[in-house]
Design a protein around this motif. Structure first.
Motif, PDB file in Angstrom:
ATOM      1  N   GLY A 167       0.810  -1.215   0.000  1.00 25.89           N
ATOM      2  CA  GLY A 167       0.000   0.000   0.000  1.00 25.89           C
ATOM      3  C   GLY A 167       0.841   1.263   0.000  1.00 25.89           C
ATOM      4  O   GLY A 167       0.554   2.213  -0.734  1.00 25.89           O
ATOM      5  N   ALA A 168       1.873   1.286   0.815  1.00 31.25           N
ATOM      6  CA  ALA A 168       2.746   2.468   0.876  1.00 31.25           C
ATOM      7  C   ALA A 168       3.459   2.685  -0.449  1.00 31.25           C
ATOM      8  O   ALA A 168       3.532   3.816  -0.960  1.00 31.25           O
ATOM      9  N   ALA A 169       3.994   1.609  -1.026  1.00 36.21           N
ATOM     10  CA  ALA A 169       4.702   1.742  -2.300  1.00 36.21           C
ATOM     11  C   ALA A 169       3.760   2.216  -3.399  1.00 36.21           C
ATOM     12  O   ALA A 169       4.125   3.068  -4.225  1.00 36.21           O
ATOM     13  N   ASN A 170       2.531   1.687  -3.407  1.00 32.85           N
ATOM     14  CA  ASN A 170       1.569   2.110  -4.426  1.00 32.85           C
ATOM     15  C   ASN A 170       1.210   3.585  -4.278  1.00 32.85           C
ATOM     16  O   ASN A 170       1.034   4.302  -5.270  1.00 32.85           O
ATOM     17  N   GLU A 171       1.076   4.044  -3.038  1.00 34.99           N
ATOM     18  CA  GLU A 171       0.733   5.457  -2.825  1.00 34.99           C
ATOM     19  C   GLU A 171       1.845   6.377  -3.312  1.00 34.99           C
ATOM     20  O   GLU A 171       1.597   7.402  -3.946  1.00 34.99           O
ATOM     21  N   ILE A 172       3.094   6.004  -3.022  1.00 38.05           N
ATOM     22  CA  ILE A 172       4.219   6.813  -3.505  1.00 38.05           C
ATOM     23  C   ILE A 172       4.275   6.767  -5.022  1.00 38.05           C
ATOM     24  O   ILE A 172       4.503   7.795  -5.684  1.00 38.05           O
ATOM     25  N   ALA A 173       4.053   5.596  -5.615  1.00 35.34           N
ATOM     26  CA  ALA A 173       4.073   5.469  -7.078  1.00 35.34           C
ATOM     27  C   ALA A 173       3.003   6.341  -7.716  1.00 35.34           C
ATOM     28  O   ALA A 173       3.241   6.982  -8.746  1.00 35.34           O
ATOM     29  N   ARG A 174       1.802   6.384  -7.109  1.00 39.52           N
ATOM     30  CA  ARG A 174       0.744   7.245  -7.656  1.00 39.52           C
ATOM     31  C   ARG A 174       1.176   8.702  -7.641  1.00 39.52           C
ATOM     32  O   ARG A 174       0.914   9.454  -8.579  1.00 39.52           O
ATOM     33  N   GLY A 175       1.832   9.118  -6.550  1.00 39.95           N
ATOM     34  CA  GLY A 175       2.301  10.493  -6.474  1.00 39.95           C
ATOM     35  C   GLY A 175       3.332  10.822  -7.519  1.00 39.95           C
ATOM     36  O   GLY A 175       3.423  11.958  -8.000  1.00 39.95           O
ATOM     37  N   LEU A 176       4.118   9.820  -7.906  1.00 35.18           N
ATOM     38  CA  LEU A 176       5.171  10.019  -8.912  1.00 35.18           C
ATOM     39  C   LEU A 176       4.677   9.713 -10.319  1.00 35.18           C
ATOM     40  O   LEU A 176       5.446   9.825 -11.283  1.00 35.18           O
ATOM     41  N   VAL A 177       3.403   9.334 -10.439  1.00 31.08           N
ATOM     42  CA  VAL A 177       2.787   9.007 -11.726  1.00 31.08           C
ATOM     43  C   VAL A 177       3.626   7.957 -12.459  1.00 31.08           C
ATOM     44  O   VAL A 177       4.052   8.143 -13.607  1.00 31.08           O
ATOM     45  N   THR A 178       3.873   6.853 -11.759  1.00 33.21           N
ATOM     46  CA  THR A 178       4.643   5.769 -12.350  1.00 33.21           C
ATOM     47  C   THR A 178       3.969   4.445 -12.042  1.00 33.21           C
ATOM     48  O   THR A 178       3.101   4.366 -11.169  1.00 33.21           O
TER      49      THR A 178
END
Length: 315
Positions: free
Chosen positions: A176-187
């Motif tokens: 969940g944490a990794a996905n949230e950061i990825a969404r913020g980075l649009v990746t």
């Protein structure tokens, strides 16, 4: 209050700009996750980049003494010898248990410090042969995005460093944490370490990820039966061509990729819901709780219940 996990990027002369920026973005405290990220050089001051500018670093190698994770971004030219003081600082950090990761040509710094001897490692594909030749005790894997050897991690060039840093977040804090950061980075939130770095020049496929839409389609149907014939039909390819292109783009077979996607989806459900293991197994297309437990243990070396106890509520 628990102190944040300290991430320090060791910026060496000729550092590649994208490589330096990746850990700064992924581990930035503004993400809301318990990281503190900073940079250092051999000495405090300005470090020349691979380009017409430099990096202002506030500390020298002393910053590595209390780092929890050290990231060595790539630097050019590949394989340039690093100062003896850097080798010693990296070895000292490793001996006290710090996690050390490299991006791109940064693997040469880890290799020169002796940290990769006896391990698997990767770097940008165009320098993999050089790394293997100079350091024969390393098992160099040129066709993967990153390699996780526990306390030592290496990644391929440029954007593969983003995959590696997100992988570290998954290890620390869960999917969940990794996905949230990825969404913020649009990746993309997840590309496996075994995914291929690039398409071979002999491939008849156009350069790029030609099957991305089919993989996205498969991710929405993990609870259903997915066959090679069905996937190939969605991609409008023959099964033989589909299998070849899928291996070129991902470094794995479709069935291996689907299994990993199912386990990763199960990880997210274990983190964010109270569904039973049997129910989660059904939701992700693994059938039974026993089947989910089997694949969880094989791929992650923990049981679903152990994973839930560690990461539940962190999403």
């Amino acid at each position: 209050m628990q102190r944040p996990h300290r991430v320090v990027s060791l910026v060496l002369d000729g550092a590649l700009p994208l490589d330096v920026g990746i850990p700064a973005e992924v581990f930035h405290p503004e993400t809301g996750f318990p990281y503190a990220v900073s940079t250092c050089g051999v000495t405090a001051g300005t470090v020349p980049s691979h380009g017409d500018f430099g990096y202002a670093v506030p500390r020298g190698l002393d910053a590595l003494a209390d780092a929890d994770t050290i990231v060595v971004p790539g630097y050019a030219p590949a394989g340039r010898p690093i100062p003896v003081a850097v080798r010693e600082a990296l070895r000292n950090a490793a001996s006290r248990g710090a996690r050390i990761a490299s991006i791109c040509y940064g693997a040469f710094a880890l290799a020169d410090a002796g940290l990769l001897d006896g391990l698997r490692a990767t770097t940008h594909w165009d320098a993999a042969e050089q790394l293997a030749r100079r350091h024969p005790r390393i098992t160099v894997e040129p066709n993967v995005l990153f390699v996780d050897e526990g306390a030592i991690l290496t990644s391929a060039g440029a954007a593969a460093g983003l995959d590696l840093c997100l992988h570290i977040v998954r290890r620390d804090l869960g999917v969940g944490a990794a996905n949230e950061i990825a969404r913020g980075l649009v990746t993309a939130p997840y590309r496996t370490g075994g995914q291929a770095q690039y398409l071979p020049k002999s491939s008849s496929a156009a350069h790029g990820e030609t099957l991305a839409a089919t993989r996205e389609w498969a991710l929405t149907r993990l609870d259903k039966q997915l066959t090679i014939a069905g996937l190939a039909a969605h991609a409008k390819l023959s099964p033989r061509t589909f299998l070849r292109r899928f291996a070129e783009e991902t470094g794995s077979t479709p069935l291996q990729w689907i299994l990993r996607a199912r386990v990763d989806t199960a990880r997210g459900l274990l983190e964010s819901t109270t569904l039973s293991v049997d129910r989660i197994a059904h939701e992700v297309g693994l059938g039974t709780g026993a089947n989910l437990r089997l694949h969880f243990r094989r791929l992650l070396d923990v049981s679903p219940s152990e994973y839930r106890a560690t990461f539940s509520g962190r999403s």
